[in-house]
Write a protein that holds these residues in place. Structure first.
Motif, PDB file in Angstrom:
ATOM      1  N   ILE A  18      21.830 -10.116 -50.766  1.00  0.00           N
ATOM      2  CA  ILE A  18      21.266 -10.542 -49.481  1.00  0.00           C
ATOM      3  C   ILE A  18      19.860  -9.995 -49.273  1.00  0.00           C
ATOM      4  O   ILE A  18      18.961 -10.713 -48.822  1.00  0.00           O
ATOM      5  N   TYR A  19      19.658  -8.724 -49.622  1.00  0.00           N
ATOM      6  CA  TYR A  19      18.413  -8.039 -49.258  1.00  0.00           C
ATOM      7  C   TYR A  19      17.528  -7.714 -50.455  1.00  0.00           C
ATOM      8  O   TYR A  19      16.659  -6.845 -50.368  1.00  0.00           O
ATOM      9  N   LYS A  20      17.722  -8.416 -51.551  1.00  0.00           N
ATOM     10  CA  LYS A  20      16.976  -8.111 -52.784  1.00  0.00           C
ATOM     11  C   LYS A  20      15.471  -8.120 -52.578  1.00  0.00           C
ATOM     12  O   LYS A  20      14.744  -7.359 -53.226  1.00  0.00           O
ATOM     13  N   ASP A  21      14.981  -8.957 -51.686  1.00  0.00           N
ATOM     14  CA  ASP A  21      13.534  -9.054 -51.477  1.00  0.00           C
ATOM     15  C   ASP A  21      12.979  -7.887 -50.670  1.00  0.00           C
ATOM     16  O   ASP A  21      11.749  -7.741 -50.555  1.00  0.00           O
ATOM     17  N   HIS A  22      13.852  -7.064 -50.091  1.00  0.00           N
ATOM     18  CA  HIS A  22      13.412  -5.917 -49.296  1.00  0.00           C
ATOM     19  C   HIS A  22      13.615  -4.581 -50.011  1.00  0.00           C
ATOM     20  O   HIS A  22      13.089  -3.561 -49.567  1.00  0.00           O
ATOM     21  N   ILE A  23      14.392  -4.561 -51.081  1.00  0.00           N
ATOM     22  CA  ILE A  23      14.707  -3.295 -51.749  1.00  0.00           C
ATOM     23  C   ILE A  23      13.543  -2.893 -52.638  1.00  0.00           C
ATOM     24  O   ILE A  23      13.252  -3.531 -53.650  1.00  0.00           O
ATOM     25  N   ARG A  24      12.848  -1.805 -52.267  1.00  0.00           N
ATOM     26  CA  ARG A  24      11.670  -1.349 -52.996  1.00  0.00           C
ATOM     27  C   ARG A  24      11.843   0.059 -53.560  1.00  0.00           C
ATOM     28  O   ARG A  24      11.007   0.509 -54.334  1.00  0.00           O
ATOM     29  N   MET A  25      12.902   0.756 -53.121  1.00  0.00           N
ATOM     30  CA  MET A  25      13.210   2.081 -53.663  1.00  0.00           C
ATOM     31  C   MET A  25      14.714   2.167 -53.880  1.00  0.00           C
ATOM     32  O   MET A  25      15.498   1.476 -53.215  1.00  0.00           O
ATOM     33  N   PHE A  26      15.122   3.044 -54.804  1.00  0.00           N
ATOM     34  CA  PHE A  26      16.529   3.103 -55.225  1.00  0.00           C
ATOM     35  C   PHE A  26      16.898   4.547 -55.499  1.00  0.00           C
ATOM     36  O   PHE A  26      16.356   5.170 -56.413  1.00  0.00           O
ATOM     37  N   HIS A  27      17.798   5.092 -54.678  1.00  0.00           N
ATOM     38  CA  HIS A  27      18.390   6.398 -54.942  1.00  0.00           C
ATOM     39  C   HIS A  27      19.703   6.201 -55.689  1.00  0.00           C
ATOM     40  O   HIS A  27      20.613   5.531 -55.182  1.00  0.00           O
ATOM     41  N   VAL A  28      19.788   6.789 -56.851  1.00  0.00           N
ATOM     42  CA  VAL A  28      20.997   6.689 -57.669  1.00  0.00           C
ATOM     43  C   VAL A  28      21.886   7.868 -57.282  1.00  0.00           C
ATOM     44  O   VAL A  28      21.696   8.991 -57.755  1.00  0.00           O
ATOM     45  N   LYS A  29      22.842   7.611 -56.413  1.00  0.00           N
ATOM     46  CA  LYS A  29      23.729   8.666 -55.923  1.00  0.00           C
ATOM     47  C   LYS A  29      25.147   8.126 -55.857  1.00  0.00           C
ATOM     48  O   LYS A  29      25.379   7.012 -55.401  1.00  0.00           O
ATOM     49  N   ASP A  30      26.095   8.928 -56.276  1.00  0.00           N
ATOM     50  CA  ASP A  30      27.488   8.500 -56.366  1.00  0.00           C
ATOM     51  C   ASP A  30      28.283   9.011 -55.164  1.00  0.00           C
ATOM     52  O   ASP A  30      27.881   9.963 -54.484  1.00  0.00           O
ATOM     53  N   ALA A  31      29.411   8.380 -54.917  1.00  0.00           N
ATOM     54  CA  ALA A  31      30.292   8.779 -53.817  1.00  0.00           C
ATOM     55  C   ALA A  31      31.684   8.241 -54.091  1.00  0.00           C
ATOM     56  O   ALA A  31      31.889   7.391 -54.966  1.00  0.00           O
ATOM     57  N   GLU A  32      32.623   8.746 -53.314  1.00  0.00           N
ATOM     58  CA  GLU A  32      33.995   8.244 -53.409  1.00  0.00           C
ATOM     59  C   GLU A  32      34.587   8.156 -52.008  1.00  0.00           C
ATOM     60  O   GLU A  32      34.185   8.878 -51.097  1.00  0.00           O
ATOM     61  N   PHE A  33      35.542   7.237 -51.851  1.00  0.00           N
ATOM     62  CA  PHE A  33      36.243   7.089 -50.582  1.00  0.00           C
ATOM     63  C   PHE A  33      37.732   7.009 -50.871  1.00  0.00           C
ATOM     64  O   PHE A  33      38.201   6.078 -51.520  1.00  0.00           O
ATOM     65  N   ASN A  34      38.469   8.026 -50.424  1.00  0.00           N
ATOM     66  CA  ASN A  34      39.902   8.127 -50.675  1.00  0.00           C
ATOM     67  C   ASN A  34      40.637   8.325 -49.350  1.00  0.00           C
ATOM     68  O   ASN A  34      41.012   9.435 -48.985  1.00  0.00           O
ATOM     69  N   PRO A  35      40.847   7.221 -48.606  1.00  0.00           N
ATOM     70  CA  PRO A  35      41.507   7.346 -47.304  1.00  0.00           C
ATOM     71  C   PRO A  35      42.969   7.749 -47.464  1.00  0.00           C
ATOM     72  O   PRO A  35      43.586   7.514 -48.507  1.00  0.00           O
ATOM     73  N   SER A  36      43.495   8.361 -46.444  1.00  0.00           N
ATOM     74  CA  SER A  36      44.887   8.800 -46.468  1.00  0.00           C
ATOM     75  C   SER A  36      45.547   8.442 -45.144  1.00  0.00           C
ATOM     76  O   SER A  36      44.936   7.812 -44.275  1.00  0.00           O
TER      77      SER A  36
END
Length: 351
Positions: free
Chosen positions: A234-252
């Protein structure tokens, strides 16, 4: 298509009072040995960078780029997140945000915002002197405490907050335009620009300003349960910087997105070192390459478990292994045959 540049390293999480993290030359030597090709410099960190001097002195900027070149490094971008945060502070956060400004400005919200704006303008000039084209920041937040609508939000509250946000940022965007700098807002929980819809609300209010762009960090979308691959579409034309950061989501059965006020180690959603979380980086690098993302892939290390130096070493290799060298060949060319227009017409039954 373009080959993504990298790996770069965001220095905010590594700057420290002890060597080699207490000066830019020392941290540059370490970063080169660790496997990075560029540094993303936090413009607010005076241990590493003097933003006022950089805005005024080309020789200072040339000295920085020359020193980094001796280590085989360049500056990928400047970041201004602390300054951006202070452009819009809800009163609930006044005391916490006062810690970011000189002592004489504490307890003075208007003075604090003016100080932040002045530093953003300096950082834009410094970016131009360094030969850069992108600058990262936060939007700040006036409406964030009203994220969940209970008690019911009064009509006009969100609209007024975003009108004011746009009013404060438009002069900065204009100044960035004068310097040839794209201002890339990190889409981030706790900021008023925290997802695609809120970016659109802001973008509309700044009249689709050409310098209003995005810093994409998928870890924040994991914590929001937002489809980050579709976000790129959707926003490819606006993305000019990229932080490569990982995460996880483990709901309980005990907690979900809001995290129950727990520490980072005990939250359902938490940041992890690269490769230890759930982000589909193969999909992300594929999409960004497909869409001609021309910027840097920058490690922003945050993890509640792993040591930062280990995270940096693994992260540099992780990014290198995910960058896709673009091809100049079509994979099925071997099966092709030259044909002329008459033969094409015959293939289609056109007489």
């Amino acid at each position: 298509m373009k080959t993504i540049k990298g790996p770069s390293l965001h220095l905010a999480q590594f700057s420290d009072a002890v060597p080699p993290f207490n000066s830019l030359p020392a941290i540059a030597a370490w970063a080169k040995e660790t496997g990075f090709k560029a540094l993303q410099i936090p413009a607010w960190d005076s241990r590493l960078f003097d933003v006022k001097t950089a805005a005024e002195s080309q020789s200072y900027c040339d000295d920085i780029t020359g020193m980094l070149a001796q280590h085989g490094l360049v500056v990928s971008e400047l970041t201004t997140h602390i300054f951006g945060q202070l452009m819009a502070v809800h009163p609930a956060y006044d005391a916490l945000c006062d810690s970011f400004v000189p002592e004489g400005l504490r307890g003075d919200p208007q003075g604090r915002t003016l100080w932040a704006k002045e530093n953003l303008l300096l950082a834009a000039k410094a970016s131009a002197r360094l030969g850069l084209t992108e600058m990262g920041t936060f939007s700040g937040s006036l409406a964030w405490p009203y994220l969940f609508p209970f008690p019911q939000r009064p009509a006009g509250l969100i609209e007024t907050a975003f009108d004011e946000l746009a009013k404060r940022w438009l002069p900065v965007l204009d100044a960035c335009d004068e310097q040839g700098i794209n201002l890339c807002y990190e889409i981030h929980p706790s900021e008023d620009l925290h997802d695609g819809i809120t970016f659109e609300m802001f973008h509309q209010r700044v009249a689709a300003h050409p310098r209003c762009q995005m810093l994409f960090d998928p870890s924040h979308f994991v914590l929001q349960q937002l489809n980050y691959l579709e976000f790129i579409d959707i926003y490819k034309d606006h993305i000019r910087m990229f932080h490569v950061k990982d995460a996880e989501f483990n709901p309980s059965g005990r907690q979900g997105i809001y995290g129950g006020y727990q520490s980072w180690a005990d939250r359902a959603g938490r940041f992890r070192s690269l490769g230890d979380g759930q982000v589909d980086f193969k999909g992300i690098f594929s999409k960004l390459t497909q869409y001609d993302y021309a910027g840097w892939a920058t490690l922003e290390w945050e993890c509640c478990l792993k040591h930062p130096q280990t995270g940096a070493e693994e992260g540099a290799a992780f990014i290198r292994n995910h960058i896709i060298p673009i091809t100049d060949k079509v994979f099925d060319d071997f099966a092709g045959a030259p044909v002329n227009q008459q033969q094409i017409n015959a293939l289609l039954g056109i007489r």
